[in-house]
Design a protein around this motif. Structure first.
Motif, PDB file in Angstrom:
ATOM      1  N   GLN A   1      -3.798  12.112  -7.786  1.00  0.00           N
ATOM      2  CA  GLN A   1      -2.382  12.063  -8.116  1.00  0.00           C
ATOM      3  C   GLN A   1      -2.108  12.439  -9.572  1.00  0.00           C
ATOM      4  O   GLN A   1      -0.965  12.452  -9.994  1.00  0.00           O
ATOM      5  CB  GLN A   1      -1.828  10.659  -7.854  1.00  0.00           C
ATOM      6  CG  GLN A   1      -2.084  10.124  -6.443  1.00  0.00           C
ATOM      7  CD  GLN A   1      -1.474  10.986  -5.377  1.00  0.00           C
ATOM      8  OE1 GLN A   1      -2.154  11.755  -4.724  1.00  0.00           O
ATOM      9  NE2 GLN A   1      -0.170  10.884  -5.203  1.00  0.00           N
TER      10      GLN A   1
ATOM     11  N   ALA B   1       0.832  -1.216   0.000  1.00  0.00           N
ATOM     12  CA  ALA B   1       0.000   0.000   0.000  1.00  0.00           C
ATOM     13  C   ALA B   1       0.862   1.259   0.000  1.00  0.00           C
ATOM     14  O   ALA B   1       0.558   2.234  -0.706  1.00  0.00           O
ATOM     15  CB  ALA B   1      -0.915  -0.004   1.218  1.00  0.00           C
ATOM     16  N   LYS B   2       1.931   1.228   0.765  1.00  0.00           N
ATOM     17  CA  LYS B   2       2.808   2.402   0.847  1.00  0.00           C
ATOM     18  C   LYS B   2       3.376   2.768  -0.507  1.00  0.00           C
ATOM     19  O   LYS B   2       3.387   3.949  -0.895  1.00  0.00           O
ATOM     20  CB  LYS B   2       3.941   2.122   1.840  1.00  0.00           C
ATOM     21  CG  LYS B   2       4.916   3.283   2.009  1.00  0.00           C
ATOM     22  CD  LYS B   2       6.013   2.928   2.997  1.00  0.00           C
ATOM     23  CE  LYS B   2       7.014   4.069   3.142  1.00  0.00           C
ATOM     24  NZ  LYS B   2       8.120   3.702   4.081  1.00  0.00           N
TER      25      LYS B   2
ATOM     26  N   TRP C   1      -1.157   6.281  -6.684  1.00  0.00           N
ATOM     27  CA  TRP C   1      -2.619   6.203  -6.839  1.00  0.00           C
ATOM     28  C   TRP C   1      -3.379   6.993  -5.780  1.00  0.00           C
ATOM     29  O   TRP C   1      -4.552   7.305  -5.974  1.00  0.00           O
ATOM     30  CB  TRP C   1      -3.071   4.741  -6.776  1.00  0.00           C
ATOM     31  CG  TRP C   1      -2.527   3.911  -7.893  1.00  0.00           C
ATOM     32  CD1 TRP C   1      -1.320   3.256  -7.926  1.00  0.00           C
ATOM     33  CD2 TRP C   1      -3.145   3.674  -9.157  1.00  0.00           C
ATOM     34  NE1 TRP C   1      -1.154   2.620  -9.122  1.00  0.00           N
ATOM     35  CE2 TRP C   1      -2.260   2.862  -9.901  1.00  0.00           C
ATOM     36  CE3 TRP C   1      -4.355   4.054  -9.730  1.00  0.00           C
ATOM     37  CZ2 TRP C   1      -2.547   2.428 -11.191  1.00  0.00           C
ATOM     38  CZ3 TRP C   1      -4.644   3.627 -11.016  1.00  0.00           C
ATOM     39  CH2 TRP C   1      -3.751   2.824 -11.742  1.00  0.00           C
ATOM     40  N   GLY C   2      -2.723   7.315  -4.690  1.00  0.00           N
ATOM     41  CA  GLY C   2      -3.404   8.012  -3.601  1.00  0.00           C
ATOM     42  C   GLY C   2      -4.275   7.058  -2.797  1.00  0.00           C
ATOM     43  O   GLY C   2      -4.521   5.914  -3.191  1.00  0.00           O
ATOM     44  N   ASP C   3      -4.761   7.531  -1.672  1.00  0.00           N
ATOM     45  CA  ASP C   3      -5.580   6.690  -0.795  1.00  0.00           C
ATOM     46  C   ASP C   3      -6.903   6.290  -1.442  1.00  0.00           C
ATOM     47  O   ASP C   3      -7.349   5.148  -1.313  1.00  0.00           O
ATOM     48  CB  ASP C   3      -5.869   7.433   0.520  1.00  0.00           C
ATOM     49  CG  ASP C   3      -4.633   7.616   1.383  1.00  0.00           C
ATOM     50  OD1 ASP C   3      -3.647   6.885   1.154  1.00  0.00           O
ATOM     51  OD2 ASP C   3      -4.645   8.497   2.258  1.00  0.00           O
TER      52      ASP C   3
ATOM     53  N   TYR D   1      -6.429   3.577  -4.397  1.00  0.00           N
ATOM     54  CA  TYR D   1      -5.624   2.383  -4.137  1.00  0.00           C
ATOM     55  C   TYR D   1      -6.546   1.176  -4.012  1.00  0.00           C
ATOM     56  O   TYR D   1      -7.601   1.232  -3.383  1.00  0.00           O
ATOM     57  CB  TYR D   1      -4.824   2.550  -2.843  1.00  0.00           C
ATOM     58  CG  TYR D   1      -4.201   1.264  -2.356  1.00  0.00           C
ATOM     59  CD1 TYR D   1      -3.159   0.665  -3.065  1.00  0.00           C
ATOM     60  CD2 TYR D   1      -4.660   0.646  -1.199  1.00  0.00           C
ATOM     61  CE1 TYR D   1      -2.590  -0.517  -2.629  1.00  0.00           C
ATOM     62  CE2 TYR D   1      -4.097  -0.533  -0.748  1.00  0.00           C
ATOM     63  CZ  TYR D   1      -3.058  -1.115  -1.470  1.00  0.00           C
ATOM     64  OH  TYR D   1      -2.500  -2.293  -1.032  1.00  0.00           O
TER      65      TYR D   1
ATOM     66  N   LYS E   1       0.313   3.690  -3.117  1.00  0.00           N
ATOM     67  CA  LYS E   1      -0.387   4.939  -2.823  1.00  0.00           C
ATOM     68  C   LYS E   1       0.417   6.173  -3.213  1.00  0.00           C
ATOM     69  O   LYS E   1      -0.143   7.268  -3.352  1.00  0.00           O
ATOM     70  CB  LYS E   1      -0.762   4.992  -1.345  1.00  0.00           C
ATOM     71  CG  LYS E   1      -1.922   4.090  -0.970  1.00  0.00           C
ATOM     72  CD  LYS E   1      -2.260   4.187   0.512  1.00  0.00           C
ATOM     73  CE  LYS E   1      -3.430   3.290   0.872  1.00  0.00           C
ATOM     74  NZ  LYS E   1      -3.776   3.355   2.310  1.00  0.00           N
TER      75      LYS E   1
END
Length: 367
Positions: free
Chosen positions: A175, A51-52, A58-60, A63, A55
């Protein structure tokens, strides 16, 4: 990051020695005893690392990650991804790369439609390319613009070009800008996947004396026939087997060997179906063998596959022996009602309903 992922995988999937059990009745884990805290943390860390990285691009909000019924594979420095919804029969291939986005999208489409049937060749927790080996998993589930199955790379490349030229979509995300195409699977995509595993299900059914329609129903409920399925609980493959609990039980009580299955073992469809069915056999013939009514035992076995024998018994009483007595005093209808309305876990209540619904359809040949 890749080094960290490798270390976590090594720690997570290495078996540990567990003494073989005797032939006496074995007390099962209480209420579907989960993975140890260390293994839970390791799995959570794998998802967190993925996720880190993803993201960042893609951003939160945009994602997406893999789950039981969904496969997500990131590529190209986590800027491009394939998102497969096995329940809906939809595939979304997207990129947020601002450098040669159409080339990145084209490559991702080819890798997705030619994805290998063997899950061990697909690394979900990195951005490595997919190894295009063997027969494509989506053979028969995806057809090209001419209505033909996609087996060879030349046809996949031509299909990718057609999709980008005729079906390309875009949307603004926080993003930047994302380009994507949607690929619809054929209407009978579920049946196509079911057929792939018919021999494996038949063999497991005969070996463990578990009905074929029940095995199919569990697979559909657990993963929608997604062999790449993985969950935050650490369950893997078609029947979503957890190595530390059901996997270890099967190794010790059925296979008569110590330790527990690895991720690679459970991602193999043959091993996964064998292990999941063997665990149903353990529930039926060992942990729940004192349930006298066959229908009540059937309901209890299905519920226990999801939440453990302890969860089933705690529905009737906190004391395990008293719970078994109370369970046997009830009619099958009363047992079903209790497990679908009074089970401590909401998920387990719905699980029994789903599996029985699908089992009925499979037995009648509707699926």
């Amino acid at each position: 990051m890749r080094k960290a992922v490798l270390l976590l995988c090594t720690a997570l999937f290495t078996g540990c020695a567990i003494p073989p059990e005797s032939n006496d009745i074995v007390t099962p884990p209480i209420a579907g005893q989960p993975l140890s805290d260390a293994n839970k943390k390791a799995i959570a860390t794998l998802f967190s690392l993925l996720a880190k990285e993803a993201k960042k691009h893609w951003g939160d909000d945009d994602y997406v990650e893999s789950s039981k019924h969904r496969y997500v594979k990131y590529l190209d420095g986590y800027q491009t991804r394939a998102h497969i919804d096995f329940e809906a029969g939809k595939i979304y291939v997207s990129t947020v790369s601002q450098h040669q986005p159409m080339e990145k999208l084209h490559k991702a489409i080819v890798q997705t439609v030619l994805m290998p049937a063997d899950p061990k060749d697909v690394e979900q927790f990195s951005d490595k390319d997919v190894k295009l080996t063997g027969k494509p998993f989506f053979m028969g589930q995806i057809v090209d613009q001419e209505g033909k199955s996609i087996e060879w790379e030349w046809r996949a490349n031509r299909f990718a070009g057609y999709m980008i030229e005729n079906k390309l979509q875009s949307k603004a995300i926080k993003q930047g800008k994302a380009y994507y195409v949607q690929i619809d699977m054929v209407k009978d995509h579920l049946e196509q996947r079911e057929y792939q595993y018919a021999n494996l299900v038949r063999d497991a059914s005969k070996h463990y004396d578990i009905p074929e329609d029940l095995i199919y129903a569990v697979i559909k409920t657990e993963s929608s026939f997604n062999p790449y399925a993985v969950s935050h609980a650490g369950a893997y493959g078609l029947m979503q087997v957890i190595p530390k609990t059901a996997g270890a039980d099967v190794f010790n009580l059925v296979k008569k060997k110590p330790g527990m299955p690895t991720k690679e073992y459970l991602f193999d469809p043959a091993s996964n179906i064998d292990t999941g069915t063997a665990y149903l056999h353990i529930l039926k013939t060992r942990y729940l063998r004192e349930v006298t009514n066959p229908s009540s035992r059937h309901f209890s076995m299905i519920s226990a596959y999801n939440s453990g024998t302890g969860g089933v018994l705690s529905t009737f009483h906190t004391d395990r022996k008293k719970a078994m007595v109370m369970l046997n005093q009830k009619s099958p209808t009363q047992v079903y009602d209790a497990l679908t309305t009074e089970h401590p876990k909401d998920e387990a209540r719905r699980y029994l309903q789903k599996v029985l619904y699908f089992q009925k359809d499979f037995s009648q040949g509707k699926i």
